[in-house]
Enzyme design. Structure first.
Site, short mmCIF file in Angstrom:
data_model
loop_
_atom_site.label_atom_id
_atom_site.label_comp_id
_atom_site.label_asym_id
_atom_site.label_seq_id
_atom_site.Cartn_x
_atom_site.Cartn_y
_atom_site.Cartn_z
N GLY A 1 0.78 -1.12 0.00
CA GLY A 1 -0.07 0.14 0.00
C GLY A 1 0.95 1.44 0.05
O GLY A 1 0.54 2.17 -0.92
N ASP A 2 1.95 1.37 0.73
CA ASP A 2 2.81 2.52 0.83
C ASP A 2 3.59 2.43 -0.66
O ASP A 2 3.86 3.92 -0.92
CB ASP A 2 3.95 2.20 2.08
CG ASP A 2 3.20 2.17 3.41
OD1 ASP A 2 2.89 3.49 3.69
OD2 ASP A 2 3.04 1.17 4.02
N SER A 3 3.85 1.62 -1.20
CA SER A 3 4.79 1.62 -2.25
C SER A 3 3.97 2.05 -3.47
O SER A 3 4.23 2.84 -4.44
CB SER A 3 5.42 0.10 -2.67
OG SER A 3 6.38 -0.10 -1.56
N ALA B 1 3.53 5.70 -3.01
CA ALA B 1 4.60 6.32 -3.50
C ALA B 1 4.80 6.34 -5.11
O ALA B 1 4.98 7.58 -5.67
CB ALA B 1 5.90 5.45 -2.94
#
Length: 416
Positions: free
Chosen positions: A174-176, A179
């Site tokens: 999810g973070d990637s 990003a």
């Protein structure tokens, strides 16, 4: 290699980025810009820095992940609770093309570093804001990590087997994904700024020379939601709620994970109509290959269980190597499920130069993943590994006019 004397090149050479954030989403976004030539100044707290420095496997107290996540960045320590530190950050913002931040909404505004505040001093500024729920809405102030974004954005609901609770992907996907959305947004905003006038030269009262900056608002849950294919129209039009289907790709047949005679897993994607025909011939199911009702995907879907069973029966008689050889000869998309050990010994990874050999400051060798995507004329490059905390503080502060005496005084006051 001295990271203070390396001259950066690449498609983003000359672009200055200020990174205000920790852990994954914001720093990964900034990392990609740094890999392609941008000068990235990462602001860290003097008392420990980015928590990611201490995550997962460590070498001499510092994360191996850090060597990748912070490569090519300059580390500057600022105690952002200090008004002097906030002033320095604003001075750095004055000369930045892009600011990347992933604090909770409202934090930067409290420090007089919000987009509306900064664009008055740098009208061409692009600010990429990554947060759990975005800068607006009733949930904007709630803490939101990648795992929550994956859940709210729909990914967790469809991941796993139907008779078990949802599972997570084994990385911070999810973070990637957020990003990457940040990088895409920054590049589009940079393009718009350049065609509307370009970089601001810092001359007060002459905004006409500046291109139009803007804010890029990236919500983690929305970034995940953006990947969810046809979920919305399927539900809105037909009332279909996509459920968990294990290793299969629902509604696209056959595309699943099967087990060979040795107990190894193999992924077979025979869902193209011509591919399905070749696959059935390869596994000696001539009857299914020539079944008129199975010539298109919409005819295969009602018989998913039958088709999967036929493929699994064949896999029961094959080793992973014989299955791969047979299906590749038939031009059927197939692959084993790789561990990192498999990757690092694989001929395709090697031929594509997907690993870079580097060394830590003490001379210890280490491999890093190579930079993607591969640009033919202006490829990315690793100039140095993730730096020590505050390694570039003096260099950067001197670059904006601070003297050695002022820097020494701020160190004594724990401002930097």
């Amino acid at each position: 290699m001295s990271n203070s004397t390396v001259e950066k090149s690449g498609p983003l050479a000359g672009i200055k980025v200020l990174e205000l954030g920790t852990l994954i989403a914001g720093p990964f976004c900034a990392r990609m810009l740094a890999e392609f030539g941008a000068e990235v100044i990462k602001i860290e707290a003097p008392d420990g820095g980015d928590p990611l420095r201490h995550w997962r496997v460590l070498k001499d107290g510092t994360s191996l992940w850090w060597s990748v996540q912070a490569r090519n960045k300059k580390s500057v320590t600022l105690n952002m609770k200090s008004e002097q530190a906030q002033k320095i950050a604003r001075e750095l913002a004055l000369d930045a093309d892009i600011i990347i931040e992933n604090y909770r909404p409202g934090v930067l505004e409290k420090w007089q570093l919000g987009y509306e505040q900064l664009k008055t001093i740098n009208p061409a500024l692009i600010m990429v804001r990554l947060s759990g729920y975005g800068q607006t809405g009733p949930m904007r102030d709630l803490p939101g990590f990648g795992a929550i974004g994956e859940s709210m954005g729909g990914l967790r609901y469809v991941s796993g087997h139907p008779d078990r609770p949802p599972v997570r992907v084994g990385i911070s996907i999810g973070d990637s994904v957020a990003a990457l959305h940040g990088v895409i947004g920054a590049m589009m905003a940079l393009r718009h700024r350049d065609v509307t006038g370009g970089r601001w030269n810092g001359k007060a009262g002459n905004d006409l020379i500046a291109g139009q900056g803007q804010m890029v608002d990236v919500a983690l849950y929305e970034s995940v939601f953006n990947l969810m294919e046809s979920l919305v129209p399927e539900f809105d039009f037909a009332g279909v709620v996509r459920e968990r289907t294990g290793g299969a790709l629902p509604g696209i047949v056959p595309s699943n994970t099967y087990t060979t005679s040795e107990g190894e897993n193999i992924v077979i994607a025979g869902n193209g109509d011509a591919i399905f025909h070749r696959l059935m011939l390869a596994i000696d199911r001539v009857d299914l290959a020539h079944d008129v009702s199975l010539q298109r995907n919409d005819g295969r879907v009602p018989r998913t269980a039958e088709i999967d069973a036929a493929i699994q029966t064949w896999c029961d008689t094959q080793t992973i190597d014989t299955a791969l050889a047979c299906l590749r000869k038939a031009d059927v998309p197939v692959g084993k499920i790789y561990s990192v050990r498999d990757m690092m010994s694989d001929a395709q990874f090697q031929a594509r130069d997907m690993f870079e050999q580097h060394q830590f400051a003490d001379g210890t060798p280490v491999k890093l993943p190579a930079i993607s995507p591969k640009l033919s004329a202006t490829p990315g490059q690793t100039l140095w590994l993730g730096p020590e905390l505050g390694a570039h503080t003096e260099e950067v502060l001197k670059g904006i006019g601070y003297t050695e005496e002022q820097i020494r005084g701020m160190k004594e006051q724990h401002i930097i």
